[in-house]
Write an enzyme that holds these catalytic residues in place. Structure first.
Site, mmCIF file in Angstrom:
data_model
loop_
_atom_site.group_PDB
_atom_site.id
_atom_site.type_symbol
_atom_site.label_atom_id
_atom_site.label_comp_id
_atom_site.label_asym_id
_atom_site.label_seq_id
_atom_site.Cartn_x
_atom_site.Cartn_y
_atom_site.Cartn_z
ATOM 1 N N ASP A 119 0.848 -1.198 0.000
ATOM 2 C CA ASP A 119 0.000 0.000 0.000
ATOM 3 C C ASP A 119 0.884 1.249 0.000
ATOM 4 O O ASP A 119 1.570 1.536 0.981
ATOM 5 C CB ASP A 119 -0.898 0.002 1.240
ATOM 6 C CG ASP A 119 -1.869 1.173 1.220
ATOM 7 O OD1 ASP A 119 -2.971 1.007 0.666
ATOM 8 O OD2 ASP A 119 -1.514 2.254 1.738
ATOM 9 N N TYR A 171 3.252 9.772 -0.476
ATOM 10 C CA TYR A 171 4.365 9.192 0.291
ATOM 11 C C TYR A 171 5.709 9.398 -0.412
ATOM 12 O O TYR A 171 6.758 9.220 0.211
ATOM 13 C CB TYR A 171 4.161 7.690 0.551
ATOM 14 C CG TYR A 171 2.855 7.310 1.221
ATOM 15 C CD1 TYR A 171 2.051 8.260 1.845
ATOM 16 C CD2 TYR A 171 2.428 5.989 1.238
ATOM 17 C CE1 TYR A 171 0.850 7.907 2.443
ATOM 18 C CE2 TYR A 171 1.227 5.628 1.842
ATOM 19 C CZ TYR A 171 0.444 6.584 2.431
ATOM 20 O OH TYR A 171 -0.744 6.216 3.014
ATOM 21 N N LYS A 195 -2.552 6.002 -4.444
ATOM 22 C CA LYS A 195 -3.641 6.952 -4.141
ATOM 23 C C LYS A 195 -3.352 8.309 -4.761
ATOM 24 O O LYS A 195 -2.200 8.760 -4.755
ATOM 25 C CB LYS A 195 -3.793 7.133 -2.622
ATOM 26 C CG LYS A 195 -3.693 5.837 -1.834
ATOM 27 C CD LYS A 195 -3.938 6.029 -0.351
ATOM 28 C CE LYS A 195 -3.605 4.751 0.415
ATOM 29 N NZ LYS A 195 -2.207 4.626 0.820
ATOM 30 N N HIS A 221 -7.285 9.755 -2.126
ATOM 31 C CA HIS A 221 -6.660 9.661 -0.803
ATOM 32 C C HIS A 221 -7.518 10.316 0.289
ATOM 33 O O HIS A 221 -7.659 9.771 1.381
ATOM 34 C CB HIS A 221 -5.275 10.317 -0.867
ATOM 35 C CG HIS A 221 -4.305 9.818 0.147
ATOM 36 N ND1 HIS A 221 -2.951 9.750 -0.085
ATOM 37 C CD2 HIS A 221 -4.475 9.374 1.414
ATOM 38 C CE1 HIS A 221 -2.342 9.278 0.990
ATOM 39 N NE2 HIS A 221 -3.240 9.041 1.912
#
Ligand SMILES: NC(=O)c1ccc[n+]([C@@H]2O[C@H](COP(=O)([O-])OP(=O)(O)OC[C@H]3O[C@@H](n4cnc5c(N)ncnc54)[C@H](OP(=O)(O)O)[C@@H]3O)[C@@H](O)[C@H]2O)c1
Length: 281
Positions: free
Chosen positions: A46, A51, A76, A109
């Protein structure tokens, strides 16, 4: 036995119930962490545009020697890119960063109801196109509240396959989970061990000691028995292994009840409230 169960989504695809999360894994460390997780047996990663480590996820999968087709990969859409044209470009960049021609699951997200004139509907319709053209096998949302899910149901054609929400013993988030269960939306629990916050709780350590398991294993097992999909994050090799060893024991109803009783409602929320969260990186 350590076989990870799969969950069937509302579009017919299946997802491993346990995966590996890479939020706050430094980009330079991500490939190694992902490769290590795949060596241990994880087959579900994930990540997210936010990120900044999608490239490392792709590299780690390729370095592991495991076939791309055997790994379930989620990413996302970032918060600054909800407008349809931006979302299309962002999705192409995600695929390029990962080095893959599809993702298994792509999520919005955050709903960001205070931004974009409250329009997460056209963003969702853009993800529907990614599903239609096959570049996202499944699509879903993250941090959507009941009201946001109801609006998608009223105004669009595709029911999200998953809703990825904060959930752990201090914040079960059961109202959103219940809406998902009633409407065929699988719940993914983020921060499943509350980033470590719940691990010293006496109710949890007592169960862990009695069962000869770690507190993290007890909490993750509670999620599995609730039917949640989880992907604990760790960069510590022993913990990555420990978090994978969840399928050779079970919690008895009394222990499940003891964990259920730790819920603090809204006061237990550790992350932002999706109704007001408006962060753009
Ligand atoms: N959709 C969203 O908005 C959203 C938000 C947050 C997270 N997520 C996803 O959910 C995943 C998991 O959530 P999270 O990263 O916030 O938190 P988490 O998995 O609940 O906790 C991670 C923290 O716990 C520590 N830890 C991990 N396993 C442990 C163990 N067995 N014993 C003791 N400590 C342990 C880790 O430390 P070390 O790494 O130092 O070992 C890290 O500090 C993320 O990686 C991401 O994929 C999504």
């Amino acid at each position: 036995m350590n076989t990870v169960p799969t969950i069937e989504l509302n579009d017919g695809h299946t997802i491993p119930q346990l995966g590996f999360g890479v939020f706050q894994v430094a980009p330079a460390e991500t490939a190694d962490a992902v490769r290590r997780a795949l060596e241990i047996g994880y087959r579900h990663i994930d990540t997210a545009e936010m990120y900044g480590n999608e490239k490392g996820v792709g590299e780690g999968i390729r370095a592991s020697g495991v076939d791309r087709a055997d790994v379930y990969v989620t990413s996302k859409l970032d918060n600054g890119l909800h407008r349809p044209d931006d979302a299309r470009r962002a999705f192409e960049r995600t695929l390029a960063m990962l080095g893959f021609d599809y993702v298994d699951l792509f999520l919005i997200h955050w709903p960001l109801p205070m931004l974009y004139d409250g329009d997460y509907v056209s963003t969702w319709q853009t993800l529907e196109q990614f599903r239609r053209d096959g570049r996202a096998r499944s699509i879903g949302v993250s941090n959507f509240q009941v009201e946001h899910l109801e609006r998608l149901a009223a105004e669009t054609d595709v029911v999200p396959a998953v809703n990825q929400i904060e959930s752990h013993p201090y914040f079960r988030n059961d109202e959103v989970r219940a809406y998902g269960a009633a409407h065929g939306i699988a719940t993914q629990a983020w921060s499943p061990i509350a980033q470590g916050e719940v691990l010293g709780d006496p109710a949890i350590t007592a169960i862990a000691e009695r069962l000869g398991r770690s507190p993290a294993q007890v909490v993750l097992r509670w999620h599995i028995q609730r039917g949640n999909i989880v992907f604990p994050k760790s960069v510590t090799p022993a913990r990555i292994r420990e978090n994978f060893e969840l399928f050779d024991f079970e919690l008895e109803p009394d222990d499940v009840e003891a964990l259920d009783a730790l819920d603090r409602g809204e006061a237990g929320r550790g992350g932002p409230n999706p109704d007001t969260f408006a962060y753009v990186p």
